[in-house]
Design a protein around this motif. Structure first.
Motif, PDB file in Angstrom:
ATOM      1  N   LEU A  97      -0.761   5.125   1.472  1.00  0.00           N
ATOM      2  CA  LEU A  97      -1.252   5.509   2.793  1.00  0.00           C
ATOM      3  C   LEU A  97      -0.542   6.755   3.313  1.00  0.00           C
TER       4      LEU A  97
ATOM      5  N   LYS B 279      -1.118  -1.539  15.485  1.00  0.00           N
ATOM      6  CA  LYS B 279      -2.062  -2.653  15.495  1.00  0.00           C
ATOM      7  C   LYS B 279      -1.335  -3.987  15.313  1.00  0.00           C
TER       8      LYS B 279
ATOM      9  N   LEU C 230       0.432   8.786   9.049  1.00  0.00           N
ATOM     10  CA  LEU C 230      -0.293   8.480  10.291  1.00  0.00           C
ATOM     11  C   LEU C 230      -0.999   7.125  10.203  1.00  0.00           C
ATOM     12  N   ARG C 231      -1.519   6.824   9.014  1.00  0.00           N
ATOM     13  CA  ARG C 231      -2.179   5.534   8.774  1.00  0.00           C
ATOM     14  C   ARG C 231      -1.163   4.385   8.911  1.00  0.00           C
TER      15      ARG C 231
ATOM     16  N   GLU D  23       0.829  -1.214   0.000  1.00  0.00           N
ATOM     17  CA  GLU D  23       0.000   0.000   0.000  1.00  0.00           C
ATOM     18  C   GLU D  23       0.863   1.265   0.000  1.00  0.00           C
ATOM     19  N   CYS D  24       2.114   1.118   0.409  1.00  0.00           N
ATOM     20  CA  CYS D  24       3.031   2.275   0.377  1.00  0.00           C
ATOM     21  C   CYS D  24       3.637   2.472  -1.011  1.00  0.00           C
TER      22      CYS D  24
ATOM     23  N   LYS E 270       1.574   4.453  10.727  1.00  0.00           N
ATOM     24  CA  LYS E 270       1.896   4.329  12.149  1.00  0.00           C
ATOM     25  C   LYS E 270       0.803   3.534  12.878  1.00  0.00           C
ATOM     26  N   LYS E 271      -0.458   3.863  12.593  1.00  0.00           N
ATOM     27  CA  LYS E 271      -1.567   3.176  13.271  1.00  0.00           C
ATOM     28  C   LYS E 271      -1.606   1.692  12.907  1.00  0.00           C
ATOM     29  N   THR E 272      -1.318   1.386  11.651  1.00  0.00           N
ATOM     30  CA  THR E 272      -1.281  -0.018  11.213  1.00  0.00           C
ATOM     31  C   THR E 272      -0.165  -0.764  11.937  1.00  0.00           C
TER      32      THR E 272
END
Length: 332
Positions: free
Chosen positions: A307, A318, A310-311, A297-298, A313-315
């Protein structure tokens, strides 16, 4: 002197020492050993009032990079645990040659590239590296509003050699010679005047195709994300699962020569639309297969699909929280 180092991180609007002190910095530093060489010049370990510092000495032909880094560091609230700490800049004359110095904190472990060449990683170590690097990228990419704010910054040369390892296992992002800043309120974008370009191996498809919209700040952020995806791949290869890890290799090692040309990269990345391959062993490891999805996705061909930092980092948070081998006191 420690209070100076401490002060250097909090003085005024930017980071770094007060300018008056900066102007005499070079005289107070003794250079001990050369710890790196690159196209820009050399990095030395220096001693300043008993403390180790890193001194990046630029070739005079790359004055634009020195000016840009100095500018970025001194006008911006860049102070952050995952951004290389800045002490000051100085211009000095050595054997009738002008030398341009950028003085920063010293990290004896060197770059993430050096570290990955040296050692394999446990899941915990790998997560600490990825999370802290993502954290640094979020800080860069985010505008902080208010008088004590900072513009949004795109790095433009994200790669494992520009990420440094701290002794605690986390990382800092370094080298702002190509950075672009953006202030939303005025729409003002400052691209600097540096003729230098990023590292070809990490260039996004739109940079290689020269279709990137250079008027739009978001384009630069998305090119950073593409490169960050490649860094994640480098780190994952060195991460152990079932006692196995791949040897260190740079992205596209099997597809382009050692010092690839713009054309080499363009053929592989844009025309053939190739990306680094994902080892089979990752599929049987929940964390590494989650990482594989994240890096795809990057480095997506279409920048609009990539992405935001911030997305990412959140992934990562998780993925870390569902990995039994990672203790989430990652103190990032």
């Amino acid at each position: 002197m420690t209070e100076y180092l401490e002060h250097s991180l909090t003085s005024g609007s930017g980071s770094g020492l007060p300018l008056l002190i900066q102007r005499t910095l070079a005289k107070q530093i003794s250079l001990s050993e050369c710890i790196g060489k690159g196209r820009y010049g050399e990095v030395w370990r220096g001693v300043w009032h008993g403390e180790n510092v890193a001194v990046k000495i630029f070739f005079s032909r790359d004055e634009a990079s020195w000016r840009r880094e100095t500018e970025i560091y001194s006008t911006v609230l860049l102070r952050h645990e995952n951004i290389l700490g800045y002490i000051g800049s100085d211009m000095t004359s050595r054997s009738s040659c002008t030398q341009l110095w950028l003085i920063t904190h010293h990290h004896p472990l060197g770059s993430l590239y050096d570290h990955l060449n040296r050692t394999t990683l446990t899941h915990h170590q790998f997560m600490k590296i990825c999370l802290s690097a993502a954290n640094g990228l979020v800080h860069l990419h985010t505008e902080i509003f208010g008088t004590q704010g900072k513009p949004a910054i795109a790095h433009r040369d994200i790669k494992s050699k520009n990420i440094l390892m701290k002794l605690n296992g986390s990382c800092v992002i370094a080298d702002f010679g190509l950075a672009v800043t953006h202030v939303q309120a005025t729409g003002e974008m400052d691209v600097g005047s540096n003729p230098r370009v990023g590292t070809k191996r990490y260039m996004s498809p739109e940079v290689l195709e020269e279709t990137i919209n250079t008027e739009c700040f978001e384009s630069y952020r998305r090119a950073d994300i593409y490169a960050f995806g490649l860094v994640l791949w480098e780190v994952c290869r060195r991460t152990l699962s079932n006692g196995i890890a791949e040897d260190y290799k740079p992205p596209f090692y099997d597809l382009v020569p050692n010092d690839p040309s713009f054309e080499d990269m363009k053929k592989v990345v844009c025309i053939d639309q190739q990306r680094p391959n994902l080892p089979n062993r990752w599929a049987s490891n929940a964390t590494l297969s989650g990482m594989a999805k994240l890096m795809k996705e990057c480095w997506h061909h279409n920048p609009n699909v990539r992405l935001p930092a911030l997305r990412i980092k959140k992934t990562l948070v998780k993925l870390a929280s569902s990995d039994i081998h990672v203790h989430l006191d990652l103190d990032i």
